[in-house]
Design an enzyme around this catalytic site. Structure first.
Site, PDB file in Angstrom:
ATOM      1  N   ASP A  53      41.734  42.043  22.081  1.00 33.38           N
ATOM      2  CA  ASP A  53      41.997  41.950  23.516  1.00 33.38           C
ATOM      3  C   ASP A  53      41.574  40.572  24.022  1.00 33.38           C
ATOM      4  O   ASP A  53      40.648  39.956  23.463  1.00 33.38           O
ATOM      5  CB  ASP A  53      41.221  43.028  24.270  1.00 33.38           C
ATOM      6  CG  ASP A  53      41.787  44.424  24.038  1.00 33.38           C
ATOM      7  OD1 ASP A  53      42.971  44.525  23.677  1.00 33.38           O
ATOM      8  OD2 ASP A  53      41.035  45.397  24.214  1.00 33.38           O
ATOM      9  N   PRO A  54      42.203  40.076  25.075  1.00 31.01           N
ATOM     10  CA  PRO A  54      41.851  38.744  25.591  1.00 31.01           C
ATOM     11  C   PRO A  54      40.355  38.551  25.855  1.00 31.01           C
ATOM     12  O   PRO A  54      39.809  37.487  25.564  1.00 31.01           O
ATOM     13  CB  PRO A  54      42.661  38.652  26.891  1.00 31.01           C
ATOM     14  CG  PRO A  54      43.866  39.490  26.615  1.00 31.01           C
ATOM     15  CD  PRO A  54      43.370  40.641  25.784  1.00 31.01           C
TER      16      PRO A  54
END
Length: 307
Positions: A53-54
Protein backbone atom coordinates in the site's frame (compact mmCIF):
# COMPACT_ATOMS: atom_id res chain seq x y z
CA UNK A 1 1.98 4.23 -40.97
CA UNK A 2 3.50 5.97 -37.97
CA UNK A 3 1.45 3.79 -35.61
CA UNK A 4 2.90 0.65 -37.13
CA UNK A 5 6.41 1.97 -36.62
CA UNK A 6 5.79 2.80 -32.96
CA UNK A 7 4.29 -0.61 -32.26
CA UNK A 8 7.28 -2.36 -33.75
CA UNK A 9 9.89 -0.20 -32.03
CA UNK A 10 12.01 -1.96 -29.42
CA UNK A 11 11.90 -0.67 -25.86
CA UNK A 12 14.95 1.41 -25.09
CA UNK A 13 17.26 0.70 -22.18
CA UNK A 14 19.88 -1.73 -20.96
CA UNK A 15 19.60 -5.51 -20.98
CA UNK A 16 20.31 -5.80 -17.27
CA UNK A 17 18.98 -8.55 -15.03
CA UNK A 18 18.75 -9.08 -11.28
CA UNK A 19 16.83 -8.21 -8.13
CA UNK A 20 16.92 -4.90 -6.29
CA UNK A 21 15.61 -4.87 -2.73
CA UNK A 22 14.09 -1.46 -2.05
CA UNK A 23 13.19 -0.23 1.43
CA UNK A 24 10.06 1.56 0.28
CA UNK A 25 9.15 4.78 2.12
CA UNK A 26 5.59 5.78 2.95
CA UNK A 27 3.72 7.93 0.45
CA UNK A 28 4.60 6.18 -2.82
CA UNK A 29 2.81 3.48 -4.78
CA UNK A 30 4.67 0.29 -5.62
CA UNK A 31 4.36 1.14 -9.32
CA UNK A 32 6.02 4.52 -8.76
CA UNK A 33 8.96 2.79 -7.06
CA UNK A 34 9.32 0.32 -9.94
CA UNK A 35 9.33 3.19 -12.45
CA UNK A 36 12.01 4.99 -10.46
CA UNK A 37 14.17 1.85 -10.33
CA UNK A 38 13.76 1.28 -14.07
CA UNK A 39 14.81 4.90 -14.70
CA UNK A 40 17.79 4.73 -12.31
CA UNK A 41 19.19 1.60 -13.99
CA UNK A 42 18.09 2.63 -17.49
CA UNK A 43 16.60 -0.88 -17.64
CA UNK A 44 14.42 -2.17 -20.45
CA UNK A 45 12.15 -4.15 -18.17
CA UNK A 46 11.16 -4.10 -14.49
CA UNK A 47 8.45 -5.43 -12.21
CA UNK A 48 7.80 -6.05 -8.53
CA UNK A 49 6.83 -9.06 -6.42
CA UNK A 50 3.95 -8.18 -4.11
CA UNK A 51 2.27 -4.77 -3.90
CA UNK A 52 2.66 -2.60 -0.82
CA UNK A 53 0.00 0.00 0.00
CA UNK A 54 1.22 3.57 -0.60
CA UNK A 55 1.54 4.30 3.14
CA UNK A 56 3.27 0.99 3.91
CA UNK A 57 7.05 0.76 4.18
CA UNK A 58 9.65 -1.98 3.88
CA UNK A 59 10.64 -4.63 1.37
CA UNK A 60 9.59 -4.06 -2.21
CA UNK A 61 11.50 -6.58 -4.31
CA UNK A 62 12.00 -5.19 -7.83
CA UNK A 63 13.03 -7.50 -10.67
CA UNK A 64 14.94 -6.27 -13.71
CA UNK A 65 15.22 -7.97 -17.08
CA UNK A 66 15.27 -11.77 -16.97
CA UNK A 67 14.65 -11.72 -13.21
CA UNK A 68 11.05 -10.73 -13.98
CA UNK A 69 10.56 -14.39 -14.98
CA UNK A 70 11.16 -15.35 -11.33
CA UNK A 71 8.61 -12.86 -9.90
CA UNK A 72 5.88 -15.50 -9.34
CA UNK A 73 8.16 -17.44 -6.98
CA UNK A 74 8.77 -14.42 -4.75
CA UNK A 75 5.09 -13.46 -4.93
CA UNK A 76 4.21 -16.96 -3.70
CA UNK A 77 6.85 -16.97 -0.94
CA UNK A 78 6.15 -16.29 2.74
CA UNK A 79 6.33 -12.64 3.85
CA UNK A 80 6.54 -11.02 7.28
CA UNK A 81 5.02 -7.77 8.50
CA UNK A 82 5.12 -5.72 11.65
CA UNK A 83 2.14 -3.43 12.14
CA UNK A 84 0.52 -1.08 14.63
CA UNK A 85 -3.20 -1.59 15.23
CA UNK A 86 -5.24 1.33 16.51
CA UNK A 87 -7.89 -0.14 18.78
CA UNK A 88 -11.29 1.45 19.35
CA UNK A 89 -11.84 2.73 15.82
CA UNK A 90 -12.97 1.23 12.51
CA UNK A 91 -12.32 3.12 9.26
CA UNK A 92 -13.78 2.66 5.80
CA UNK A 93 -10.33 1.79 4.41
CA UNK A 94 -9.21 -0.33 7.41
CA UNK A 95 -6.19 1.95 7.81
CA UNK A 96 -5.41 5.43 9.10
CA UNK A 97 -6.02 7.05 5.70
CA UNK A 98 -9.77 6.44 5.86
CA UNK A 99 -12.73 7.98 7.69
CA UNK A 100 -13.70 6.68 11.11
CA UNK A 101 -17.02 4.87 10.69
CA UNK A 102 -17.39 3.30 14.15
CA UNK A 103 -15.79 3.63 17.57
CA UNK A 104 -15.80 1.98 20.98
CA UNK A 105 -14.54 2.78 24.47
CA UNK A 106 -13.78 -0.90 25.10
CA UNK A 107 -10.10 -1.79 25.37
CA UNK A 108 -9.01 -5.44 25.63
CA UNK A 109 -6.25 -6.57 27.96
CA UNK A 110 -3.00 -8.04 26.63
CA UNK A 111 -4.23 -11.48 27.69
CA UNK A 112 -7.47 -11.04 25.73
CA UNK A 113 -5.53 -9.99 22.62
CA UNK A 114 -3.18 -12.97 22.89
CA UNK A 115 -6.16 -15.31 23.38
CA UNK A 116 -7.81 -13.95 20.20
CA UNK A 117 -4.80 -14.38 17.90
CA UNK A 118 -4.98 -18.18 17.31
CA UNK A 119 -8.24 -17.83 15.33
CA UNK A 120 -6.18 -16.01 12.66
CA UNK A 121 -3.54 -18.76 12.35
CA UNK A 122 -3.27 -21.52 9.76
CA UNK A 123 -5.63 -21.74 6.81
CA UNK A 124 -8.14 -18.93 7.20
CA UNK A 125 -10.68 -17.18 5.00
CA UNK A 126 -10.17 -13.44 4.73
CA UNK A 127 -12.35 -10.71 3.19
CA UNK A 128 -10.11 -8.08 1.49
CA UNK A 129 -10.62 -4.40 2.39
CA UNK A 130 -13.20 -2.57 0.29
CA UNK A 131 -10.46 -0.13 -0.66
CA UNK A 132 -8.19 -2.68 -2.35
CA UNK A 133 -7.04 -3.61 -5.85
CA UNK A 134 -9.25 -6.70 -5.97
CA UNK A 135 -11.33 -6.71 -9.16
CA UNK A 136 -15.14 -6.86 -9.20
CA UNK A 137 -16.58 -7.40 -12.68
CA UNK A 138 -13.39 -6.00 -14.16
CA UNK A 139 -13.29 -2.89 -11.93
CA UNK A 140 -10.89 -2.29 -9.03
CA UNK A 141 -12.71 -2.40 -5.71
CA UNK A 142 -11.14 0.86 -4.52
CA UNK A 143 -12.44 2.72 -7.57
CA UNK A 144 -15.97 1.51 -6.88
CA UNK A 145 -15.64 2.36 -3.18
CA UNK A 146 -14.38 5.86 -3.96
CA UNK A 147 -17.37 6.36 -6.25
CA UNK A 148 -19.65 5.59 -3.33
CA UNK A 149 -20.81 2.24 -4.65
CA UNK A 150 -21.53 -0.62 -2.26
CA UNK A 151 -18.66 -3.10 -2.45
CA UNK A 152 -19.13 -6.75 -1.53
CA UNK A 153 -15.96 -8.84 -1.67
CA UNK A 154 -15.82 -12.62 -1.33
CA UNK A 155 -13.60 -14.20 1.32
CA UNK A 156 -10.29 -15.58 0.08
CA UNK A 157 -8.06 -18.29 1.53
CA UNK A 158 -4.88 -17.21 3.30
CA UNK A 159 -2.14 -19.13 5.09
CA UNK A 160 -0.97 -17.40 8.28
CA UNK A 161 2.11 -19.06 9.74
CA UNK A 162 2.65 -16.76 12.71
CA UNK A 163 0.81 -13.90 14.41
CA UNK A 164 2.30 -12.60 17.66
CA UNK A 165 1.91 -9.69 20.05
CA UNK A 166 5.18 -7.74 20.04
CA UNK A 167 4.35 -4.67 22.14
CA UNK A 168 1.51 -2.72 23.74
CA UNK A 169 2.64 0.95 23.79
CA UNK A 170 -0.63 2.09 25.38
CA UNK A 171 -4.27 1.09 25.75
CA UNK A 172 -5.14 2.30 22.24
CA UNK A 173 -2.36 0.58 20.32
CA UNK A 174 -0.92 -2.89 19.86
CA UNK A 175 2.12 -3.92 17.79
CA UNK A 176 1.79 -7.27 16.02
CA UNK A 177 4.05 -9.31 13.77
CA UNK A 178 2.69 -11.67 11.13
CA UNK A 179 4.17 -14.20 8.72
CA UNK A 180 1.79 -15.18 5.94
CA UNK A 181 1.49 -16.48 2.41
CA UNK A 182 0.41 -14.92 -0.85
CA UNK A 183 -2.48 -12.49 -1.05
CA UNK A 184 -2.81 -11.53 2.60
CA UNK A 185 -4.19 -8.16 3.71
CA UNK A 186 -2.79 -6.91 7.00
CA UNK A 187 -5.59 -4.34 7.09
CA UNK A 188 -8.12 -7.16 7.15
CA UNK A 189 -6.33 -8.81 10.08
CA UNK A 190 -6.50 -5.54 12.06
CA UNK A 191 -10.17 -5.06 11.17
CA UNK A 192 -11.17 -8.63 12.02
CA UNK A 193 -9.12 -8.72 15.23
CA UNK A 194 -10.83 -5.53 16.39
CA UNK A 195 -14.20 -7.11 15.63
CA UNK A 196 -13.29 -10.30 17.49
CA UNK A 197 -12.24 -8.25 20.52
CA UNK A 198 -15.43 -6.18 20.38
CA UNK A 199 -13.59 -2.89 20.15
CA UNK A 200 -12.98 -2.24 16.40
CA UNK A 201 -9.52 -1.72 14.94
CA UNK A 202 -7.54 -0.50 11.94
CA UNK A 203 -3.91 -0.41 10.82
CA UNK A 204 -2.08 2.73 11.85
CA UNK A 205 1.23 1.85 10.18
CA UNK A 206 2.65 -1.19 8.44
CA UNK A 207 6.12 -2.43 7.49
CA UNK A 208 7.10 -5.51 5.48
CA UNK A 209 10.25 -6.75 7.18
CA UNK A 210 11.04 -9.58 4.78
CA UNK A 211 9.72 -11.21 1.63
CA UNK A 212 11.03 -14.63 0.66
CA UNK A 213 14.85 -14.34 0.70
CA UNK A 214 14.84 -10.52 0.84
CA UNK A 215 15.16 -8.49 4.09
CA UNK A 216 14.27 -4.84 4.65
CA UNK A 217 17.57 -4.22 6.43
CA UNK A 218 19.35 -5.05 3.15
CA UNK A 219 17.14 -2.70 1.13
CA UNK A 220 18.35 0.40 -0.69
CA UNK A 221 16.68 3.69 0.17
CA UNK A 222 15.18 5.89 -2.52
CA UNK A 223 17.58 8.65 -1.48
CA UNK A 224 20.53 6.39 -2.29
CA UNK A 225 18.84 5.28 -5.50
CA UNK A 226 18.45 8.92 -6.58
CA UNK A 227 22.04 9.78 -5.65
CA UNK A 228 23.51 6.85 -7.59
CA UNK A 229 21.08 6.83 -10.50
CA UNK A 230 22.63 6.10 -13.91
CA UNK A 231 26.05 5.42 -12.33
CA UNK A 232 27.96 2.12 -12.74
CA UNK A 233 28.20 1.79 -8.94
CA UNK A 234 24.44 1.29 -8.69
CA UNK A 235 24.77 -2.09 -10.43
CA UNK A 236 26.60 -3.30 -7.32
CA UNK A 237 23.29 -3.28 -5.43
CA UNK A 238 21.73 -5.80 -7.81
CA UNK A 239 21.31 -9.35 -6.56
CA UNK A 240 21.42 -12.38 -8.86
CA UNK A 241 18.16 -13.43 -10.49
CA UNK A 242 18.85 -16.90 -9.02
CA UNK A 243 17.85 -15.55 -5.59
CA UNK A 244 14.31 -15.39 -6.90
CA UNK A 245 14.40 -19.18 -7.26
CA UNK A 246 15.49 -19.90 -3.68
CA UNK A 247 12.35 -21.89 -2.85
CA UNK A 248 12.73 -24.26 -5.82
CA UNK A 249 15.08 -27.28 -5.97
CA UNK A 250 18.19 -26.66 -8.04
CA UNK A 251 19.50 -29.07 -10.66
CA UNK A 252 22.70 -28.85 -12.65
CA UNK A 253 22.67 -29.50 -16.36
CA UNK A 254 25.28 -30.57 -18.84
CA UNK A 255 26.41 -28.08 -21.52
CA UNK A 256 24.46 -30.16 -24.05
CA UNK A 257 21.41 -30.11 -21.80
CA UNK A 258 21.74 -26.33 -21.35
CA UNK A 259 21.82 -25.82 -25.13
CA UNK A 260 18.59 -27.81 -25.53
CA UNK A 261 16.89 -26.01 -22.64
CA UNK A 262 17.80 -22.61 -24.09
CA UNK A 263 15.97 -23.61 -27.25
CA UNK A 264 12.90 -24.52 -25.24
CA UNK A 265 13.43 -28.27 -25.42
CA UNK A 266 13.83 -30.83 -22.61
CA UNK A 267 17.45 -31.04 -21.50
CA UNK A 268 19.43 -33.57 -19.51
CA UNK A 269 20.16 -32.71 -15.88
CA UNK A 270 22.36 -34.50 -13.38
CA UNK A 271 20.71 -36.97 -11.03
CA UNK A 272 19.17 -35.56 -7.87
CA UNK A 273 16.54 -36.29 -5.24
CA UNK A 274 13.93 -34.20 -7.08
CA UNK A 275 10.76 -36.21 -7.59
CA UNK A 276 9.20 -36.95 -10.98
CA UNK A 277 7.05 -34.02 -12.10
CA UNK A 278 8.39 -31.62 -9.45
CA UNK A 279 9.12 -28.02 -10.43
CA UNK A 280 12.81 -27.13 -10.30
CA UNK A 281 15.41 -24.97 -11.97
CA UNK A 282 18.54 -25.95 -13.83
CA UNK A 283 21.87 -24.16 -13.76
CA UNK A 284 25.14 -24.29 -15.64
CA UNK A 285 28.21 -22.90 -13.89
CA UNK A 286 25.91 -21.44 -11.23
CA UNK A 287 23.75 -19.46 -13.67
CA UNK A 288 20.06 -20.24 -14.11
CA UNK A 289 19.25 -21.71 -17.51
CA UNK A 290 15.58 -22.63 -17.15
CA UNK A 291 12.70 -23.43 -14.82
CA UNK A 292 10.55 -26.43 -15.54
CA UNK A 293 9.40 -29.86 -14.39
CA UNK A 294 11.75 -32.77 -13.80
CA UNK A 295 10.93 -35.96 -15.66
CA UNK A 296 13.17 -39.02 -15.98
CA UNK A 297 16.55 -37.30 -16.02
CA UNK A 298 15.43 -34.26 -18.00
CA UNK A 299 14.04 -30.83 -17.20
CA UNK A 300 11.04 -29.87 -19.33
CA UNK A 301 11.28 -26.06 -19.44
CA UNK A 302 8.44 -23.65 -18.79
CA UNK A 303 10.64 -20.53 -18.47
CA UNK A 304 14.00 -20.07 -20.19
CA UNK A 305 16.53 -17.38 -19.20
CA UNK A 306 18.27 -15.48 -21.99
CA UNK A 307 21.77 -14.33 -21.01
Amino acid sequence: MTLGYDMGRKRKGRDISGWLVVDKPAGLTSTAVVNKVRWAFDAKKAGHAGTLDPEATGVLAVALGEATKTVPYITDALKAYTFNVRLGQATNTDDAEGEVIASSDARPSDAEIIAALPQFLGDIMQVPPKFSAVKIDGQRAYKLARAGEEVELAARPLWVEELTLVDRPDADHVILEMTCGKGGYVRSIARDLGAALGCYGHVKCLRRIWSGPFDAEDGISLETLDEMAKSPDLDGFLRPLEEGLADLPQLTCTPEGAAKLRNGNPGMVLASDVEYGEEAWASLDGQAVAVGHYKAGELHPSRVFVR
